[in-house]
Design an enzyme around this catalytic site. Sequence first.
Site, PDB file in Angstrom:
ATOM      1  N   ASP A 201      87.743   6.576 -31.419  1.00 26.89           N
ATOM      2  CA  ASP A 201      87.006   5.633 -30.571  1.00 26.89           C
ATOM      3  C   ASP A 201      87.017   4.302 -31.334  1.00 26.89           C
ATOM      4  O   ASP A 201      87.307   4.268 -32.540  1.00 26.89           O
ATOM      5  CB  ASP A 201      85.578   6.175 -30.397  1.00 26.89           C
ATOM      6  CG  ASP A 201      84.607   5.129 -29.892  1.00 26.89           C
ATOM      7  OD1 ASP A 201      84.874   4.544 -28.826  1.00 26.89           O
ATOM      8  OD2 ASP A 201      83.604   4.866 -30.579  1.00 26.89           O
TER       9      ASP A 201
ATOM     10  N   ASP B 239      84.598   0.983 -30.636  1.00 27.20           N
ATOM     11  CA  ASP B 239      83.308   0.317 -30.872  1.00 27.20           C
ATOM     12  C   ASP B 239      82.268   1.294 -31.421  1.00 27.20           C
ATOM     13  O   ASP B 239      81.948   2.282 -30.779  1.00 27.20           O
ATOM     14  CB  ASP B 239      82.809  -0.320 -29.578  1.00 27.20           C
ATOM     15  CG  ASP B 239      83.760  -1.411 -29.104  1.00 27.20           C
ATOM     16  OD1 ASP B 239      84.276  -1.300 -27.978  1.00 27.20           O
ATOM     17  OD2 ASP B 239      84.019  -2.347 -29.871  1.00 27.20           O
TER      18      ASP B 239
HETATM   19  C1  XBP Z   1      82.310   0.616 -26.067  1.00 28.81           C
HETATM   20  C2  XBP Z   1      82.118   0.038 -24.729  1.00 28.81           C
HETATM   21  C3  XBP Z   1      82.747  -1.271 -24.409  1.00 28.81           C
HETATM   22  C4  XBP Z   1      82.208  -2.359 -25.338  1.00 28.81           C
HETATM   23  C5  XBP Z   1      82.455  -3.753 -24.790  1.00 28.81           C
HETATM   24  O1  XBP Z   1      83.616   1.113 -26.072  1.00 28.81           O
HETATM   25  O2  XBP Z   1      81.481   0.671 -23.886  1.00 28.81           O
HETATM   26  O3  XBP Z   1      82.400  -1.587 -23.068  1.00 28.81           O
HETATM   27  O4  XBP Z   1      80.787  -2.209 -25.445  1.00 28.81           O
HETATM   28  O5  XBP Z   1      83.843  -3.946 -24.577  1.00 28.81           O
HETATM   29  P1  XBP Z   1      84.041   2.385 -27.030  1.00 28.81           P
HETATM   30  P2  XBP Z   1      84.360  -4.487 -23.154  1.00 28.81           P
HETATM   31  O6  XBP Z   1      82.806   2.852 -27.787  1.00 28.81           O
HETATM   32  O7  XBP Z   1      84.563   3.438 -26.059  1.00 28.81           O
HETATM   33  O8  XBP Z   1      85.092   1.843 -27.947  1.00 28.81           O
HETATM   34  O9  XBP Z   1      83.484  -5.665 -22.787  1.00 28.81           O
HETATM   35  O10 XBP Z   1      85.801  -4.876 -23.383  1.00 28.81           O
HETATM   36  O11 XBP Z   1      84.208  -3.322 -22.218  1.00 28.81           O
HETATM   37 MG    MG Z   2      81.970   3.885 -29.306  1.00 31.00          MG
END
Ligand code: XBP
Ligand code: MG
Length: 256
Positions: free
Chosen positions: A8, A10
């Site tokens: 993953d 973020d």
């Molecule tokens: C986390 C999310 C993303 C980010 C923001 O993604 O839900 O929406 O918060 O990025 P993950 P965007 O944990 O699956 O990596 O604004 O590009 O959506």
């Molecule tokens: Mg995440």
Amino acid sequence: MLDAIIFDVDGTLAETEDVHLAAFNDAFAAAGLPWRWDEARYERLLLVTGGKERIAHSLQDAGLPPLPPDAVAALHAAKTAQYGARVQAGRVALRPGVARLIAEARAAGVMLAIATTTSLPNVEALLTATLGAGSLGWFAAVGAGDMVAAKKPAPDIYDWVVRRLGVAPGRCVALEDSENGVRSAAAAGVPVVVTMSRWSGGHDFAGALAVVDGLGEPDAPCRVAVGRAPAGGMVDLGAVQGWLAASHVNDTFQQG
Ligand code: XBP
Ligand code: MG
């Protein structure tokens, strides 16, 4: 047994959500909109994956009229530009142990992949800024954002990545930081290990092979909330392989 590690982004590769939050608020200000998300509200909004979906939900949640989809998309594109500028300026570092585990996997011939809800430009910016220009090519599959119809907790992004890798989901391990991520990986049949992030508080990680507070480093061992503690306090390739092997043994016993 272990063919691939699926990361993953973020909260797992890096603590990025503070920078996402700042980018959202800057995009709102640049558009002349009187919206500002504070941390308490953003923590709730994070339960909605995808920036465009999050903006639309926040309007509905505040009892405000919806924006047309193209206006949401334009606002989100501005936010993505704001986020990318911050990442390229070096405002985000990989979490401890991430570069180490990636290097170990590469050296051992274990495939690497990405399965994320965030937008692809954000993945490219983060990997380039932290691992260098060619690092995107280290990942045999990069599944991101709108590549699939339904975002996490739906299994779509993990299904897409596993198909792209051409391996069985049970021979992969996903590294995640959120309940939505754990549910998405589990629904795709991918065993999952949680590395809790700053925003993981209160999440239900039921079904994870293990839950740690990070991947750890020799001078900063990780703490384990669920599962067998990794040797030396570090989540290395051996720890991931051990958790996966133990899960297969459990599955065998449960099947009788
Ligand atoms: C986390 C999310 C993303 C980010 C923001 O993604 O839900 O929406 O918060 O990025 P993950 P965007 O944990 O699956 O990596 O604004 O590009 O959506
Ligand atoms: Mg995440």
